[in-house]
Write a protein that holds these residues in place. Structure first.
Motif, short mmCIF file in Angstrom:
data_model
loop_
_atom_site.label_atom_id
_atom_site.label_comp_id
_atom_site.label_asym_id
_atom_site.label_seq_id
_atom_site.Cartn_x
_atom_site.Cartn_y
_atom_site.Cartn_z
N ILE A 193 62.82 67.76 36.05
CA ILE A 193 62.30 66.77 35.10
C ILE A 193 63.22 65.56 35.05
CG2 ILE A 193 61.89 66.31 32.64
CD1 ILE A 193 60.84 69.25 32.49
N TRP A 194 64.51 65.78 34.89
CA TRP A 194 65.45 64.66 34.83
C TRP A 194 65.43 63.87 36.13
CZ3 TRP A 194 65.88 63.46 30.25
CH2 TRP A 194 66.22 64.34 29.23
N SER A 195 65.29 64.57 37.24
CA SER A 195 65.24 63.91 38.54
C SER A 195 64.01 63.00 38.65
CB SER A 195 65.22 64.96 39.65
OG SER A 195 65.09 64.36 40.91
N VAL A 196 62.85 63.51 38.27
CA VAL A 196 61.62 62.71 38.32
C VAL A 196 61.71 61.50 37.39
CG1 VAL A 196 59.15 62.73 37.72
CG2 VAL A 196 60.13 64.60 39.09
N LEU A 197 62.19 61.71 36.18
CA LEU A 197 62.33 60.59 35.24
C LEU A 197 63.29 59.54 35.78
CD1 LEU A 197 62.46 62.46 31.81
CD2 LEU A 197 60.51 61.28 32.83
N GLY A 198 64.39 60.00 36.38
CA GLY A 198 65.36 59.07 36.93
C GLY A 198 64.82 58.27 38.10
N LYS A 199 64.15 58.95 39.01
CA LYS A 199 63.59 58.26 40.18
C LYS A 199 62.52 57.25 39.78
CE LYS A 199 64.35 62.18 43.25
NZ LYS A 199 63.68 63.32 43.91
N GLN A 200 61.78 57.55 38.73
CA GLN A 200 60.72 56.65 38.28
C GLN A 200 61.32 55.36 37.69
OE1 GLN A 200 57.80 57.69 39.18
NE2 GLN A 200 56.45 56.21 38.25
N GLY A 201 62.43 55.48 36.97
CA GLY A 201 63.11 54.30 36.44
C GLY A 201 62.33 53.50 35.42
N ASN A 202 61.50 54.16 34.63
CA ASN A 202 60.72 53.48 33.60
C ASN A 202 61.65 52.96 32.50
OD1 ASN A 202 59.24 53.15 31.07
ND2 ASN A 202 57.49 53.98 32.17
N ASP A 203 61.53 51.69 32.17
CA ASP A 203 62.42 51.05 31.20
C ASP A 203 62.62 51.86 29.91
OD1 ASP A 203 62.55 48.97 33.02
OD2 ASP A 203 61.24 47.64 31.87
N ASP A 204 61.54 52.38 29.37
CA ASP A 204 61.60 53.05 28.07
C ASP A 204 62.23 54.45 28.12
OD1 ASP A 204 60.33 50.86 26.92
OD2 ASP A 204 58.33 51.71 27.23
N ASP A 205 62.35 55.02 29.31
CA ASP A 205 62.83 56.40 29.41
C ASP A 205 64.32 56.58 29.11
OD1 ASP A 205 60.30 57.29 29.91
OD2 ASP A 205 60.58 57.49 32.08
N VAL A 206 65.05 55.49 29.01
CA VAL A 206 66.46 55.62 28.64
C VAL A 206 66.57 56.32 27.29
CG1 VAL A 206 66.69 53.34 27.53
CG2 VAL A 206 68.69 54.44 28.56
N ALA A 207 65.58 56.13 26.43
CA ALA A 207 65.59 56.78 25.11
C ALA A 207 65.52 58.31 25.24
CB ALA A 207 64.43 56.27 24.26
N LEU A 208 64.82 58.80 26.25
CA LEU A 208 64.73 60.25 26.47
C LEU A 208 66.09 60.82 26.86
CD1 LEU A 208 61.37 60.39 28.46
CD2 LEU A 208 61.73 60.91 26.04
N PHE A 209 66.78 60.12 27.75
CA PHE A 209 68.11 60.56 28.15
C PHE A 209 69.07 60.52 26.96
CE2 PHE A 209 66.34 59.23 32.27
CZ PHE A 209 66.75 60.27 33.09
N ALA A 210 69.01 59.44 26.21
CA ALA A 210 69.90 59.28 25.05
C ALA A 210 69.64 60.33 23.98
CB ALA A 210 69.74 57.88 24.45
N LYS A 211 68.39 60.68 23.78
CA LYS A 211 68.03 61.66 22.76
C LYS A 211 68.56 63.05 23.11
CE LYS A 211 64.02 63.87 20.65
NZ LYS A 211 62.57 64.06 20.75
N GLU A 212 68.47 63.43 24.36
CA GLU A 212 68.87 64.79 24.78
C GLU A 212 70.36 64.93 25.06
OE1 GLU A 212 66.87 67.53 24.87
OE2 GLU A 212 65.30 66.27 24.01
N ALA A 213 71.02 63.87 25.45
CA ALA A 213 72.41 63.94 25.90
C ALA A 213 73.37 64.66 24.95
CB ALA A 213 72.93 62.54 26.22
N PRO A 214 73.32 64.41 23.65
CA PRO A 214 74.31 65.06 22.77
C PRO A 214 74.14 66.58 22.64
CG PRO A 214 73.28 63.17 21.68
CD PRO A 214 72.51 63.44 22.93
N TYR A 215 73.01 67.10 23.07
CA TYR A 215 72.72 68.51 22.85
C TYR A 215 72.86 69.38 24.09
CZ TYR A 215 70.89 66.22 18.78
OH TYR A 215 70.78 65.43 17.67
N LEU A 216 73.28 68.79 25.20
CA LEU A 216 73.37 69.55 26.44
C LEU A 216 74.83 69.85 26.78
CD1 LEU A 216 70.69 67.66 28.55
CD2 LEU A 216 70.42 69.74 27.19
#
Length: 181
Positions: free
Chosen positions: A46-69
């Motif tokens: 999932i992270w790989s697909v989101l990263g390769k797509q590079g959609n501007d708004d998806d940075v929020a998804l990474f930021a939201k999950e980062a503190p909990y992993l």
């Protein structure tokens, strides 16, 4: 359907295979699957697909999950974030993504993980510098600005490092323009 298999390995492999065939469908499904709190191979896919797509708004998804992993999950997210930083076009999203990666590195408690995670930033900076050398003048200027922005975040990582051995290695990597060997 392999994408919804009970095995995260099967699901992750299916998502990666779908991405190779139909990037847009894989992207939509990856965003849906992220909401299911995936594990293992599926989470990495999932992270790989989101990263390769590079959609501007998806940075929020990474930021939201980062503190909990933690552990390998953190590395899966950073791997996707690395791809995102390489692919995102929007400069604000780019800056936010590099900031998220930097925060992940600085907040990591395990010193060997901090060093390994920091190597992603060094590789990004080096990649952007190399890319700028191959571009026309206008594109190269923008790419160089991105490399300089990453360099500023690298300095934040260096400034925040409290472990003497890590600090020495980070400074060596910074000085030599190399990455963790």
């Amino acid at each position: 359907d392999a994408l919804y298999d009970s095995s995260y390995d099967v699901s992750g492999s299916a998502l990666n295979a779908l991405y190779a065939i139909d990037k847009d469908t894989a992207y939509v499904l990856a965003k849906q699957l992220l909401k299911t709190k995936p594990e293992a191979e599926l989470q990495g896919a999932i992270w790989s697909v989101l990263g390769k797509q590079g959609n501007d708004d998806d940075v929020a998804l990474f930021a939201k999950e980062a503190p909990y992993l933690y552990g390998h999950k953190k590395f899966a997210l950073v791997g996707g974030l690395y791809s995102y930083i390489e692919n995102v076009k929007n400069d604000v999203s780019f800056d936010q993504a590099v900031s998220v990666m930097t925060r992940i590195i600085i907040d990591e408690n395990i010193k060997s993980y901090r060093l390994a995670l920091a190597s992603y930033l060094f590789r990004l900076e080096k990649g952007y510098k190399q890319k700028a050398e191959k571009e026309n003048k206008k594109e190269a200027e923008h790419t160089k600005q991105r490399a300089d922005l990453i360099k500023g975040y690298i300095q934040k990582v260096i400034d925040a490092e409290k472990d003497g051995d890590n600090l020495k290695r980070l400074k060596e990597m910074d000085k030599s323009d190399s990455t963790l060997q």
